[in-house]
Design a protein around this motif. Structure first.
Motif, PDB file in Angstrom:
ATOM      1  N   LYS A  78       4.896  -3.318  73.364  1.00 49.69           N
ATOM      2  CA  LYS A  78       4.893  -2.489  74.575  1.00 49.69           C
ATOM      3  C   LYS A  78       3.766  -1.452  74.588  1.00 49.69           C
ATOM      4  O   LYS A  78       3.375  -0.993  75.662  1.00 49.69           O
ATOM      5  N   THR A  79       3.273  -1.082  73.430  1.00 47.83           N
ATOM      6  CA  THR A  79       2.242  -0.035  73.363  1.00 47.83           C
ATOM      7  C   THR A  79       0.863  -0.568  73.014  1.00 47.83           C
ATOM      8  O   THR A  79      -0.086   0.204  72.915  1.00 47.83           O
ATOM      9  N   TYR A  80       0.731  -1.856  72.833  1.00 46.52           N
ATOM     10  CA  TYR A  80      -0.502  -2.434  72.304  1.00 46.52           C
ATOM     11  C   TYR A  80      -1.756  -2.044  73.079  1.00 46.52           C
ATOM     12  O   TYR A  80      -2.785  -1.738  72.480  1.00 46.52           O
ATOM     13  N   ARG A  81      -1.697  -2.047  74.405  1.00 41.44           N
ATOM     14  CA  ARG A  81      -2.893  -1.725  75.208  1.00 41.44           C
ATOM     15  C   ARG A  81      -3.509  -0.392  74.804  1.00 41.44           C
ATOM     16  O   ARG A  81      -4.729  -0.237  74.832  1.00 41.44           O
ATOM     17  N   ILE A  82      -2.674   0.551  74.439  1.00 43.94           N
ATOM     18  CA  ILE A  82      -3.162   1.873  74.036  1.00 43.94           C
ATOM     19  C   ILE A  82      -3.280   1.977  72.510  1.00 43.94           C
ATOM     20  O   ILE A  82      -4.285   2.446  71.986  1.00 43.94           O
ATOM     21  N   SER A  83      -2.253   1.525  71.818  1.00 45.71           N
ATOM     22  CA  SER A  83      -2.207   1.720  70.364  1.00 45.71           C
ATOM     23  C   SER A  83      -3.335   1.014  69.627  1.00 45.71           C
ATOM     24  O   SER A  83      -3.759   1.471  68.559  1.00 45.71           O
ATOM     25  N   LYS A  84      -3.871  -0.063  70.190  1.00 46.32           N
ATOM     26  CA  LYS A  84      -4.958  -0.783  69.521  1.00 46.32           C
ATOM     27  C   LYS A  84      -6.199   0.095  69.332  1.00 46.32           C
ATOM     28  O   LYS A  84      -7.023  -0.172  68.465  1.00 46.32           O
TER      29      LYS A  84
END
Length: 93
Positions: A78-84
């Protein structure tokens, strides 16, 4: 202007990281502020710790023990777009 702060960085070095935040916000970083940050982030033993006061450094990776693998995977998905932009693959394991 955005200020991005990683939980791990502020937990590992609360005084220096808060000083950076204060400087960016043009706030005075007094000895009283430092004392309060230290009081809430450097609890030396279990008796000193509470919901608000803790040993921040030892708490950095505690989520890996509290969450299940499926919960971690869901958060990561759910957070990949930012967490990456902030976390490497190794930090999720």
């Amino acid at each position: 202007e955005w200020i991005f702060i990683k939980h791990e960085n502020i937990s590992a070095n609360p005084i220096s990281e808060f000083e950076i935040i204060y400087r960016k916000l043009n706030l005075e970083f007094t000895s009283k502020v430092q004392r309060i940050i230290r009081e809430y982030s450097v609890a030396k033993n279990k008796e000193e710790q509470s919901l608000l006061k803790r040993d921040s450094k030892s708490n950095i990776w505690s989520w890996k023990e509290r969450l299940t693998t499926s919960e971690i995977n869901l958060i990561r998905e759910k957070t990949y777009r930012i967490s990456k932009h902030f976390y490497s693959e190794d930090e999720w394991n």
